[in-house]
Design a protein around this motif. Sequence first.
Motif, short mmCIF file in Angstrom:
data_model
loop_
_atom_site.label_atom_id
_atom_site.label_comp_id
_atom_site.label_asym_id
_atom_site.label_seq_id
_atom_site.Cartn_x
_atom_site.Cartn_y
_atom_site.Cartn_z
N ARG A 171 -7.57 -2.75 -5.57
CA ARG A 171 -6.57 -3.66 -5.01
C ARG A 171 -5.38 -3.84 -5.94
O ARG A 171 -4.22 -3.76 -5.54
CB ARG A 171 -7.21 -5.01 -4.70
CG ARG A 171 -7.95 -5.01 -3.37
CD ARG A 171 -8.72 -6.30 -3.20
NE ARG A 171 -9.52 -6.31 -1.98
CZ ARG A 171 -10.58 -5.54 -1.76
NH1 ARG A 171 -10.96 -4.65 -2.66
NH2 ARG A 171 -11.26 -5.62 -0.63
N SER A 195 -11.58 -3.47 5.71
CA SER A 195 -10.92 -3.59 7.01
C SER A 195 -9.46 -3.98 6.78
O SER A 195 -9.14 -4.70 5.84
CB SER A 195 -11.63 -4.62 7.88
OG SER A 195 -11.57 -5.88 7.30
N GLY A 196 -8.59 -3.46 7.61
CA GLY A 196 -7.17 -3.75 7.46
C GLY A 196 -6.49 -2.90 6.40
O GLY A 196 -5.33 -3.15 6.05
N PHE A 200 -2.09 -1.86 4.08
CA PHE A 200 -1.88 -2.00 2.64
C PHE A 200 -0.78 -1.07 2.12
O PHE A 200 -0.53 -1.01 0.93
CB PHE A 200 -3.18 -1.70 1.87
CG PHE A 200 -4.14 -2.87 1.79
CD1 PHE A 200 -4.63 -3.47 2.93
CD2 PHE A 200 -4.52 -3.37 0.55
CE1 PHE A 200 -5.51 -4.55 2.84
CE2 PHE A 200 -5.40 -4.46 0.46
CZ PHE A 200 -5.89 -5.04 1.60
N SER B 192 -13.22 -10.32 9.01
CA SER B 192 -12.76 -9.02 8.52
C SER B 192 -11.34 -8.76 8.96
O SER B 192 -10.97 -9.06 10.09
CB SER B 192 -13.64 -7.89 9.06
OG SER B 192 -14.96 -8.05 8.64
N GLY B 193 -10.57 -8.18 8.08
CA GLY B 193 -9.19 -7.86 8.40
C GLY B 193 -8.37 -7.83 7.13
O GLY B 193 -8.89 -8.02 6.03
N GLU B 194 -7.08 -7.61 7.31
CA GLU B 194 -6.19 -7.46 6.16
C GLU B 194 -6.27 -8.66 5.22
O GLU B 194 -6.36 -8.52 4.01
CB GLU B 194 -4.75 -7.28 6.65
CG GLU B 194 -3.79 -7.04 5.51
CD GLU B 194 -2.33 -7.17 5.95
OE1 GLU B 194 -2.07 -7.45 7.13
OE2 GLU B 194 -1.46 -7.00 5.09
N SER B 197 -9.45 -8.83 3.23
CA SER B 197 -9.49 -7.70 2.30
C SER B 197 -8.56 -7.93 1.12
O SER B 197 -8.88 -7.61 -0.03
CB SER B 197 -9.13 -6.40 3.00
OG SER B 197 -10.16 -6.04 3.90
N ARG B 198 -7.38 -8.48 1.38
CA ARG B 198 -6.45 -8.74 0.28
C ARG B 198 -7.00 -9.80 -0.66
O ARG B 198 -6.81 -9.73 -1.87
CB ARG B 198 -5.09 -9.18 0.81
CG ARG B 198 -4.26 -8.04 1.36
CD ARG B 198 -2.81 -8.44 1.57
NE ARG B 198 -2.07 -7.37 2.23
CZ ARG B 198 -1.54 -6.32 1.60
NH1 ARG B 198 -1.64 -6.21 0.29
NH2 ARG B 198 -0.90 -5.38 2.27
N LEU B 201 -12.46 -11.33 -0.06
CA LEU B 201 -13.53 -12.24 0.38
C LEU B 201 -14.55 -11.51 1.24
O LEU B 201 -14.19 -10.64 2.04
CB LEU B 201 -12.92 -13.39 1.19
CG LEU B 201 -12.05 -14.36 0.41
CD1 LEU B 201 -11.39 -15.36 1.36
CD2 LEU B 201 -12.85 -15.08 -0.66
#
Lengths: 309, 309
Positions: A171, A195-196, A200, B192-194, B197-198, B201
């Motif tokens: 990340r 996911s997602g 990015f 779940s999702g962007e 993910s960022r 978590l």
Amino acid sequence: MFAHRHLLGIAPLSPQEITGILDLAEEYAALNLQGAKRADRLTGRTQINLFFESSTRTMASFELAGQRLGADVMNMNVLASSMNKGETLIDTAVTLNAMHPDLLVVRHGSSGAVDLLAQKVNCAVLNAGDGRHEHPTQALLDALTIRRRKGRVQRLTIAICGDIANSRVARSNILCLNKLENRVRVIAPPTLLPSGIDRFGVEIFTDMQAGLEGCDVVMMLRVQNERLSGAAFPSTREYYHRYGLTSEKLALAAPDATVMHPGPMNRGVEIDAELADNAERSAIQEQVEMGVATRMAVLDLLARNLEAA
Amino acid sequence: MSLHLLNARLIDPATGYDGPGALRIEGGEIAEVLRGPSPTVPGIDCENKVLAPGLVDIRVFVGEPGAEYRESFRTAGASAAAGGVTSFVAQPDTTPCLDDPALVQFALARAVQSAPVNVHVMGALTKGLKGREMAEQSFLLDAGALALTDGDHVVENAKLLRACMAYASGLGALISHAVQEPSLSHGTCATSGEMASRLGLPAAPAIAERMALERDLALVEATGCSYHAAQISTEAALPPLHRARDRGLDVTAAVSIHHLTLNEFDIADYRTFFKMTPPLRSEEDRLAMVEAAASGAVDIICSSHNPAG
């Protein structure tokens, strides 16, 4: 040039600030090659390394960085298992804060824990890795290593390969390399992509051969094979077959492609042992070297802002 | 003794009226409903605020017995009264949980003593909310439980859930059930999702809700029991609900106020007080829930008040 009280992640940094850190780190890299490695930037300052997750190399790197700058450095290992999470984390922070440290270097197994702690103390907080969130000094030292190897860390094609889903290193590196205007690719089986990830700003490859084509830098990530084998991929040997970096696969990348790994390595899982030791292609030792210099630069910059405060 | 409440926005669900009006109260009872402009008489000026029958909140977690430091019937009751909620239904997730008729009676007795509003409880669906054995359904109902539920817990074992539903259908009892596929949602705190993910978590995909709901509805169809989906929060849960109703099944569903007003971006910066079960969803899902609440596709808005931390 560096207008932050804490270093909690790459996300809040500007490209100029990142470049500024790298420039200063470069000076410290030169200092670290001399016989007398001491600079007195942090004389009289107290640095506490507070690690809630076991670490040898990162803690040693921060300890050495602080000492070379003249700080009084104290290491605290607090294993998460002996903690009651949440409240105790804040209690620990408040207790340490009462001892008036100037710099607090924190690693914690939960994403966001370092952010939380930073809200509770008066000193500068440096994130040495929180959960799956960020590991900013790793991304900075990687950028510095790339810049030294390639002469620039801009307009390069860089592949990050392995457990992207669970990696804070991935990340931070995606954020950092994108800010510096590189082309970032991620290579992993779908089970190890978060996911997602399509949002990015990276190119996504599940086929390693295709992903490596023409890459200037190949960053391998540690795969926690004991936890992921059978859950995210069938077996260690199948993982190595599809996603392990070998000389044959590396031949698909640019002719002078640099191989990197944040360590500790699983030889024969994500990277071929011989390739890892190939000093011409592998920058793994240089990453460790740049780690100390980068951490010196960051500690120095945060301490300067303490003076200003 | 007569009291006038003047210049209110009257909302009367029984007649469908929503407009300006006033009430005349005699001896604690509504003596007259005055629609339109308020008469010029002495009274309380409501300044066009909503004047409506007391709200009913069917999903509230209270820490009594066992965790009164978090929330007791006294504190929950005071909060409810302050928000215009005159009746609420406490969930059986207490310590000990409400899986025994004596405990249901105890909780109701405590509530009568200390809460200024009407308090009802649901009884446990399985003993200890453990999902292994059926609780004493008819004894719990006789003791005053309105319905049967495992609260925040999901009965994983389909055979047991089918038996609970079949038995309940014989009693004419209502089963309320949380809908989250446990193997996907266990240990997670975000969708779940962007965003998740960022932030790094642990997250569960939004389909975890639809999967659990589809399973439950298949069992409802097989057993003919009355069923309430305790909380839905995703657009994907709506088509199965529509299908179930089209087949004539006795099915209702609730959405929490949080899932109508907040979305996953509210957890940014690790704002742990926005941690919900189920987790906050995407903006698309939030809008779908607002639409579903407005159209009646979702029957009930609840608070899902849960100070569990």
